[in-house]
Design an enzyme around this catalytic site. Structure first.
Site, short mmCIF file in Angstrom:
data_model
loop_
_atom_site.label_atom_id
_atom_site.label_comp_id
_atom_site.label_asym_id
_atom_site.label_seq_id
_atom_site.Cartn_x
_atom_site.Cartn_y
_atom_site.Cartn_z
N GLU A 40 0.75 -1.12 0.05
CA GLU A 40 -0.17 0.25 -0.01
C GLU A 40 1.03 1.26 -0.06
O GLU A 40 1.74 1.25 0.67
CB GLU A 40 -0.83 -0.10 1.25
N LYS A 113 -10.18 2.57 -2.12
CA LYS A 113 -10.25 1.99 -0.94
C LYS A 113 -11.55 2.46 -0.30
O LYS A 113 -11.97 3.55 -0.02
CB LYS A 113 -8.95 2.34 0.15
N CYS A 150 -5.82 -2.59 2.57
CA CYS A 150 -5.48 -2.61 4.09
C CYS A 150 -6.75 -2.69 4.92
O CYS A 150 -7.00 -3.81 5.09
CB CYS A 150 -4.59 -1.38 4.18
#
Length: 284
Positions: A40, A113, A150
């Site tokens: 990431e 995300k 994540c």
């Protein structure tokens, strides 16, 4: 399929970070990698440790300079490449975005995300707007990739929605580490929980999982590495060091998911007639 992962310790030198990643991708391609996954926000230090408006200068448009570099790299190496970028969508509108490049260097798709944390040392809500592209797998020449990022990894709903739309594997670029104020025992519990929850997603959906984390000390954070690849029963196929950089290629049998789902037909037995409350924040 041969999957390459690069677990890297980043510096403040963006050009150096990129150069080292490009070298790693070339090395993996030379070894036969077909898909390469990066960690990431791999171009920079993990800047979300503080709230600083000047850090927005690190963001860039998509398409932009980094997509040009990584697109050319994917074409040069003939690999499908998953990268993670700080996207500047418009003034005051930024995303944490994964981009997937096809072997010919074209963009196969992107994922913004969805789950954005706001914890000490991880002030991501200051920087990132939650994604608006939904949980949709990205079709590539090596398979249908369920790319998440994540903090998404803690949410079974995200993994399930990718699986229900035909993902062949789940991919998590990530940046997570120890809170220096926690005891060593608590640090290890958190690291193990991080891996266990994703291995659980593999089992529940009958899919392999690839998680690529950063490693080493950056400011007050110590990133715990431990990138891993597991099979559709959660079995570990590879686990990287918790303290050092690592570039590795792992062979994954995507066809095995079919057989595992025949043994454990979890999708068949889902009670879709009884899950209406799942969209509520909490059930009083």
């Amino acid at each position: 399929m041969n999957i390459g992962i690069i677990q890297q310790h980043n510096t403040a030198d963006v050009a150096l970070n990129k150069d080292r990643l490009c070298t790693g991708v070339r090395q993996l391609a030379a070894r036969g990698a077909e898909l390469v996954v990066l960690q990431e926000l791999h171009n920079t230090l993990y800047f979300c440790q503080t709230e600083d408006v000047d850090k927005f200068d690190l963001a860039e448009p998509i398409p932009g300079p980094s997509t040009e570099v990584y697109g050319q790299l994917a074409r040069e190496c003939g690999v499908v490449l998953v990268v993670s970028l700080f996207e500047r969508r418009a003034p005051g509108l930024y995303h944490n975005t994964a981009v997937v490049f096809e072997k010919d260097g074209t963009m196969a798709g992107r994922y913004r995300k969805m789950h954005i944390p706001d914890d000490p040392g991880y002030y991501e809500k200051f920087y990132f707007t939650p994604g608006d592209l939904g949980f949709r797998p990205i079709k590539t020449s090596v398979g249908c990739l369920g790319v998440l990022v994540c903090w998404d990894q803690w949410y079974p709903e995200a993994a399930r929605l990718m699986a229900l739309q035909g993902a062949d594997l789940l991919i998590y670029p990530t940046a997570i580490g120890f809170d220096p104020n926690d005891t060593p025992d608590e640090q290890q519990r958190q690291r193990q929980a991080w891996q266990l929850v994703m291995r659980g997603h593999a089992v529940a959906s009958g899919l392999p999982v690839v998680a690529v984390n950063r490693v080493g000390e950056e400011g007050s954070q110590v990133f715990w590495g431990t990138s891993f690849v597991c099979g559709p029963q959660g079995e570990l196929l590879f686990e990287a060091s918790a303290t050092g950089e690592q570039t590795e290629m792992v062979a994954v049998d995507l066809g095995r998911s079919e057989q595992v789902r025949r043994w454990w037909p979890f999708l068949r037995d889902r009670r879709i007639d009884s899950y209406q409350d799942i969209t509520k924040r909490f059930i009083d």
